[in-house]
Scaffold this active site. Structure first.
Site, PDB file in Angstrom:
ATOM      1  N   LYS A 284     -24.892  -0.966  61.696  1.00 24.52           N
ATOM      2  CA  LYS A 284     -24.295   0.296  61.251  1.00 24.52           C
ATOM      3  C   LYS A 284     -24.559   1.370  62.301  1.00 24.52           C
ATOM      4  O   LYS A 284     -25.647   1.457  62.854  1.00 24.52           O
ATOM      5  CB  LYS A 284     -24.903   0.732  59.917  1.00 24.52           C
ATOM      6  CG  LYS A 284     -24.265   0.116  58.698  1.00 24.52           C
ATOM      7  CD  LYS A 284     -24.804   0.755  57.427  1.00 24.52           C
ATOM      8  CE  LYS A 284     -24.123   0.178  56.202  1.00 24.52           C
ATOM      9  NZ  LYS A 284     -24.641   0.774  54.963  1.00 24.52           N
ATOM     10  N   GLU A 370     -24.852  -3.096  38.327  1.00 22.95           N
ATOM     11  CA  GLU A 370     -24.959  -2.165  37.203  1.00 22.95           C
ATOM     12  C   GLU A 370     -25.156  -2.873  35.865  1.00 22.95           C
ATOM     13  O   GLU A 370     -25.911  -2.397  35.005  1.00 22.95           O
ATOM     14  CB  GLU A 370     -23.707  -1.278  37.137  1.00 22.95           C
ATOM     15  CG  GLU A 370     -23.552  -0.334  38.321  1.00 22.95           C
ATOM     16  CD  GLU A 370     -22.844  -0.958  39.509  1.00 22.95           C
ATOM     17  OE1 GLU A 370     -22.648  -0.250  40.520  1.00 22.95           O
ATOM     18  OE2 GLU A 370     -22.493  -2.153  39.444  1.00 22.95           O
ATOM     19  N   ARG A 398     -19.220   0.228  34.812  1.00 25.60           N
ATOM     20  CA  ARG A 398     -19.344  -1.194  35.132  1.00 25.60           C
ATOM     21  C   ARG A 398     -20.384  -1.892  34.249  1.00 25.60           C
ATOM     22  O   ARG A 398     -20.452  -3.111  34.236  1.00 25.60           O
ATOM     23  CB  ARG A 398     -19.718  -1.353  36.605  1.00 25.60           C
ATOM     24  CG  ARG A 398     -18.802  -0.567  37.535  1.00 25.60           C
ATOM     25  CD  ARG A 398     -19.102  -0.832  38.990  1.00 25.60           C
ATOM     26  NE  ARG A 398     -18.401  -2.019  39.459  1.00 25.60           N
ATOM     27  CZ  ARG A 398     -18.467  -2.472  40.706  1.00 25.60           C
ATOM     28  NH1 ARG A 398     -19.210  -1.856  41.598  1.00 25.60           N
ATOM     29  NH2 ARG A 398     -17.807  -3.552  41.064  1.00 25.60           N
TER      30      ARG A 398
END
Length: 632
Positions: A284, A370, A398
């Site tokens: 990243k 979740e 979710r």
């Protein structure tokens, strides 16, 4: 924003992937270099997601070079990393408008471009959608290819594994690229491993492998020995055979910043039959040192100077609601060792960094899961702990079945700190917290609280934490108002509102003869207060969506002509709907009795823009409230 296009001689020739495919492979490294510089210069002037895109430059170039997009389908999971994709697919000169009102969408968006196959924003949807597209492509019979790019973070969600399991079972032609930006690549990725990846993806090896499996099929002992030998051999050059066990042909890991190596391997894999998985290692923030060193800090950035290693410091502001929650969490943990806090991979966003450092044994980051987070909290509660689930409104969606099945039905004492409720701004429709009051209010056994400021927020956290039943405190993205915070032992009476101002002589509405009462839910109170002053109306901070303060509704219905509910949730099924239902149930809404106006988020998905811009557009600022009342 002005960009000197002369600095990007190759990139400016690319207005679509077709243009890219007309350029020689030898120039792809140069194009990648120009693309990285363009992204850096553009986002630094406009703000937006940053580190993830820098990490996928070469992959994006390679995919659009090898595949015939948009005929071939390319899906990006979540989409933070898709800025380079937008640049190469005809949106280069619009990138300066990304995440701004009426500008480019922050994520891949079907309405925006034919190259955006799937509209995204939440994680871990790519493999499921890609499998559906692969099945459709097979039925279509035109040799259309399907590719899904998923990050190692998104791969932690159960949905990704459900899709992998199904794909490996039905064996449709598709490629999943696992973009791994966390592993150490120094030992695994290099010339030798890249060479092996090319061999393993090539036709000679795959032909021998499939042929040997067929030959050995009916000789179990030899087949088993060969299978084990293959596993041990692969174990020396790849991290694991996990994906092979799920039915995928696994290749990698290879260097995700070697554009020519990517092109060669992806070309080989493009025509392989069945489900394929290419594991690439990336970094990243690649190419910008500050972002490489702190990719979390540079995940999404404001406008900044690329020559300065530090992001600009914003002017001193009041603490955010997330910070206020984090401080409350730390203070409560100091006096209660049974507190356990759970987050689905949103430690920084939910204000839990300090808590995670000071109370590591009471802190649980369950990754992007979740559903697991909610049921895990249920188990902790049954075991005598006191769980607090910190979760964004849009992500709580979710875990809805788990909330009902594992928390509410069993009436377990779990506190949900629902962050980013209401309008969130630049991330758009997938991230607006528009629905939590609507989908929670219908569930029995729960208490739902909507604080109007940070003092009320802490009072409600105190109150919900001490309840012996499920409780929800929902608060917005943004800063508090600067009010004094309460002590930890201060609580509020369940289902009790607060009257902020009483209706006066109706200075502005004499012609209508109305007596107006505004019933405000949450942080809309500040704008509702301005409107109430202008209209000389009664104003009540309702505090609770469930249970409602029905006594105050009875009083207001008896003494006023118009009740106006104000909330930053969908009108459909929201807090205002709860007021409507109560009035109807008591027979108060007769023609000669009371009128009700619900003000909130209308029945459409809300696009991106600043919070102030969106509130104004939806009529949720003070003037919008006044205007809606006057024309009602």
């Amino acid at each position: 924003m002005t960009t000197n296009l002369a600095d990007y001689p190759l990139l400016t020739q690319i207005n679509s992937p077709k243009d890219l495919r007309n350029i020689s492979q030898a120039q792809l490294s140069r194009i990648s270099h120009e693309l990285r510089n363009f992204l850096l210069n553009s986002v630094s002037k406009s703000s937006g997601h940053f580190a993830s895109g820098l990490g996928t430059i070469e992959l994006t170039v390679a995919l659009h070079f090898v595949y015939n997009t948009p005929f071939d389908h390319l899906i990006w999971d979540v989409g933070h990393q898709a800025y380079p994709h937008k640049i190469l697919t005809g949106r280069r000169d619009q990138l300066q408008s990304i995440r701004q009102k009426n500008g480019l969408h922050p994520f891949p968006w079907r309405e925006e471009s034919e190259y955006d196959v799937l509209s995204v924003g939440h994680s871990s949807t790519s493999i499921s959608a890609a499998l559906g597209l692969a099945v459709a492509a097979e039925k279509e019979g035109q040799n259309r290819k399907t590719v899904a790019v998923i990050g190692d973070g998104a791969m932690t969600a159960g949905m990704a594994f459900e899709a992998l399991n199904h794909a490996g079972d039905i064996k449709k032609d598709m490629l999943v690229i696992l973009n791994d930006n966390e592993m150490s690549i120094s030992e695994n990725v290099g010339a030798l491993n890249n060479h092996l990846a090319k061999l393993l993806s090539g036709s000679i090896y795959t032909g021998i492998r499939e042929g040997s499996k067929r030959l050995l099929k009916n000789i179990p002992p030899i087949k088993e020995l060969a299978s084990r030998a293959e596993e041990h051999l692969k174990g020396m050059v790849v991290p694991s055979t996990f994906f092979e066990e799920l039915g995928f042909n696994y290749i990698g890991p290879i260097d995700g910043h070697d554009v020519n190596g990517l092109v060669d391997t992806i070309k080989n894999m493009r025509n392989l039959k069945g489900p394929q998985l290419l594991h690439i290692a990336t970094k990243k923030g690649k190419g910008y040192q500050a972002a490489e060193q702190d990719p979390i800090k540079y995940h999404a950035v404001p406008k900044f100077n690329p020559s300065d290693a530090n992001l600009p410091k914003s002017a001193p502001t009041l603490p955010t609601y997330s910070q206020i929650f984090g401080d409350w969490l730390c203070k409560t943990a100091e006096v209660d060792k049974k507190l356990v806090a759970i987050t689905p991979a949103m430690r920084e966003g939910s204000g839990m960094v300090e808590f995670s450092q000071r109370f590591p044994d009471q802190y649980f980051d369950v990754a992007i899961a979740e559903q697991h987070a909610v049921t895990y909290a249920a188990g902790l509660a049954i075991g005598g702990q006191k769980p607090v689930v910190a979760i964004y409104s849009t992500f709580l969606q979710r875990g809805y079945d788990q909330f009902i099945h594992d928390i509410a039905i069993q009436n377990l004492p779990v506190l949900f700190a629902v962050d980013r409720a209401g309008i969130v701004g630049a991330d758009g429709a997938t991230h607006q917290g528009s629905f939590d009051l609507s989908f929670l209010r219908c569930i029995p056994n729960i208490t739902i609280m909507t604080p109007s400021n940070e003092r009320e927020c802490q009072l409600m956290l105190n109150t919900g934490y001490q309840l012996n039943s499920p409780a929800v405190v929902r608060y917005p993205r943004g800063n508090g108002t600067g009010v004094t915070l309460p002590s930890l032992d201060e609580t509020i009476e369940i289902g009790k509102s607060v009257t902020i101002r009483e209706n006066g002589e109706q200075k502005n509405n004499k012609q209508q003869g109305n007596k107006i009462a505004l019933l405000s839910f949450g942080t809309m109170l500040a704008e509702a207060d301005k409107a109430a002053n202008e209209l000389d109306a009664t104003l009540v901070d309702m505090r609770f969506v469930k249970p409602l303060d029905t006594n105050i509704i009875d009083e207001l219905a008896a003494s006023h002509d118009l009740l106006v509910t104000v909330e930053d949730n969908a009108i459909a099924g929201g807090a205002g709907s709860a007021v409507n239902e109560y009035i109807l149930s008591k027979g108060l809404a007769l023609p000669s009795a009371i009128r009700v106006l619900n003000i909130g988020i209308p029945d459409h998905f809300v696009k991106h823009g600043t919070q102030a811009e969106v509130h104004q557009e939806l009529g949720l600022d003070s003037q919008g409230i006044v205007n809606q009342i006057n024309i009602f």
